[in-house]
Design an enzyme around this catalytic site. Structure first.
Site, mmCIF file in Angstrom:
data_model
loop_
_atom_site.group_PDB
_atom_site.id
_atom_site.type_symbol
_atom_site.label_atom_id
_atom_site.label_comp_id
_atom_site.label_asym_id
_atom_site.label_seq_id
_atom_site.Cartn_x
_atom_site.Cartn_y
_atom_site.Cartn_z
ATOM 1 N N ASP A 29 0.845 -1.188 0.000
ATOM 2 C CA ASP A 29 0.000 0.000 0.000
ATOM 3 C C ASP A 29 0.887 1.246 0.000
ATOM 4 O O ASP A 29 2.043 1.184 0.425
ATOM 5 C CB ASP A 29 -0.881 -0.048 1.254
ATOM 6 C CG ASP A 29 -1.581 1.259 1.514
ATOM 7 O OD1 ASP A 29 -2.297 1.728 0.605
ATOM 8 O OD2 ASP A 29 -1.408 1.828 2.615
ATOM 9 N N ARG A 30 0.371 2.361 -0.481
ATOM 10 C CA ARG A 30 1.182 3.582 -0.495
ATOM 11 C C ARG A 30 0.961 4.454 0.741
ATOM 12 O O ARG A 30 1.830 4.566 1.586
ATOM 13 C CB ARG A 30 0.861 4.400 -1.771
ATOM 14 C CG ARG A 30 1.878 5.489 -2.058
ATOM 15 C CD ARG A 30 1.411 6.482 -3.115
ATOM 16 N NE ARG A 30 0.624 7.557 -2.538
ATOM 17 C CZ ARG A 30 0.092 8.556 -3.231
ATOM 18 N NH1 ARG A 30 0.242 8.615 -4.535
ATOM 19 N NH2 ARG A 30 -0.599 9.507 -2.622
ATOM 20 N N ASP A 31 -0.238 5.051 0.855
ATOM 21 C CA ASP A 31 -0.468 6.055 1.899
ATOM 22 C C ASP A 31 -0.606 5.413 3.281
ATOM 23 O O ASP A 31 -1.483 4.578 3.502
ATOM 24 C CB ASP A 31 -1.720 6.877 1.578
ATOM 25 C CG ASP A 31 -1.549 7.663 0.281
ATOM 26 O OD1 ASP A 31 -0.417 8.079 -0.021
ATOM 27 O OD2 ASP A 31 -2.551 7.854 -0.434
ATOM 28 N N THR A 54 -2.713 1.170 -4.706
ATOM 29 C CA THR A 54 -3.162 2.315 -3.910
ATOM 30 C C THR A 54 -4.501 2.872 -4.390
ATOM 31 O O THR A 54 -4.711 3.034 -5.606
ATOM 32 C CB THR A 54 -2.047 3.407 -3.924
ATOM 33 O OG1 THR A 54 -2.499 4.570 -3.235
ATOM 34 C CG2 THR A 54 -1.627 3.800 -5.331
ATOM 35 N N SER A 90 -8.792 7.928 -5.007
ATOM 36 C CA SER A 90 -10.081 8.465 -5.453
ATOM 37 C C SER A 90 -10.019 9.972 -5.690
ATOM 38 O O SER A 90 -10.937 10.541 -6.286
ATOM 39 C CB SER A 90 -11.169 8.143 -4.431
ATOM 40 O OG SER A 90 -10.933 8.841 -3.226
ATOM 41 N N CYS A 137 -16.582 0.311 -8.519
ATOM 42 C CA CYS A 137 -15.608 -0.373 -9.377
ATOM 43 C C CYS A 137 -15.117 -1.654 -8.702
ATOM 44 O O CYS A 137 -15.414 -1.909 -7.541
ATOM 45 C CB CYS A 137 -14.417 0.548 -9.648
ATOM 46 S SG CYS A 137 -13.407 0.809 -8.178
HETATM 47 MG MG LIG Z 1 -2.965 3.075 3.530
HETATM 48 ZN ZN LIG Z 2 -11.417 1.454 -9.021
#
Ligand SMILES: [Mg+2]
Ligand SMILES: [Zn+2]
Length: 190
Positions: free
Chosen positions: A12-14, A54, A57, A101
Site C-alpha cells: 500500500d502507499r499512503d 493504492t 479516489s 468499481c
Molecule cells: Mg494506507
Molecule cells: Zn477502481
C-alpha cells in the site's frame, strides 16, 4: 531463492510507504516512513517484485489529475532510488466509492490486474498495508495480509481490527519487521 516462482509483495502507499497526507497532490509533500526504503531494498535483493497498490479516489473526485498522480509517483521512485531501492510497478484505483468499481480496496481488482500483467501467483503472494482494507484485499485472493499501522495511528487501527471480519496474518510494528516475516516464511518453504 524462489527464482521464477512469481511471488509478489504488494505494498500500500499512503500510511505504509509514505505518511498519509490525505489526497496528496504535491510531490514535495511525500515523506517516507522509517525503515521503508531499507525494507524495499531487501525485497529487491531477494528478487521479489515490489508492486504498489493504492486507492487514489482524489482523481475522480477532481482533487488532482492523473498527470499529477504520475508526478507524485515519479518523485516516490526518485526518493527510493536515492536509497538504492526500487518499485517494480504501481497500480492505482482512481474511482470514487460510489462508482462501484472492482479495483477500489478492499476489492482485489488491482491484484488481478497485476496478476494478468505479470503472471504472479496471488495465493503465494503478500500484501503489506496500514489498514484492514489491505488485509481484506489480500484475503479475497488467498494472499497473506500483513498489517503495519502508520506511526501515529491516525485511523485507530485497534478499533478497525476489532470490527473487521478478518484478521491479519501478521502484525508488524515497522515495515522492516513485515519484510523479515515474509523472507523468513519463504526460507522455510523452500
Ligand atoms: Mg494506507
Ligand atoms: Zn477502481
Amino acid at each position: 531463492m524462489q527464482k521464477g516462482a512469481r511471488i509478489a509483495v504488494f505494498v500500500d502507499r499512503d500510511g505504509t510507504i509514505c505518511f498519509d497526507k490525505h489526497y496528496l497532490s504535491d510531490p514535495d509533500g511525500l515523506e517516507l516512513i522509517p525503515t521503508v526504503a531499507e525494507g524495499i531494498k531487501r525485497l529487491n535483493d531477494a528478487k521479489l517484485p515490489v508492486i504498489v497498490v493504492t486507492n487514489q479516489s482524489g482523481v475522480r473526485r477532481g482533487y488532482f489529475t492523473e498527470e499529477t498522480l504520475k508526478a507524485v509517483h515519479d518523485r516516490l521512485r526518485q526518493i527510493l532510488a536515492s536509497h538504492g531501492a526500487k518499485i517494480d510497478d504501481i497500480f492505482y484505483c482512481p474511482h470514487r466509492p460510489d462508482e462501484g468499481c472492482k479495483c477500489r480496496k478492499p476489492a482485489p481488482g488491482m491484484l488481478m490486474q497485476a496478476r494478468d500483467k505479470h503472471g504472479f501467483d496471488l495465493t503465494r503472494s503478500f500484501v503489506i498495508g496500514d489498514r484492514m482494507m489491505d488485509v481484506g484485499m489480500a484475503h479475497a485472493v488467498g494472499a497473506k495480509g500483513i498489517l503495519v499501522p502508520e506511526p501515529g495511528d491516525q485511523y485507530n487501527i485497534e478499533k478497525e481490527i476489532r470490527e473487521s471480519t478478518t484478521k491479519p496474518d501478521f502484525r508488524a510494528d515497522t515495515f522492516m519487521q513485515a519484510v523479515d516475516w515474509i523472507l523468513k516464511r519463504l526460507d522455510k518453504r523452500d
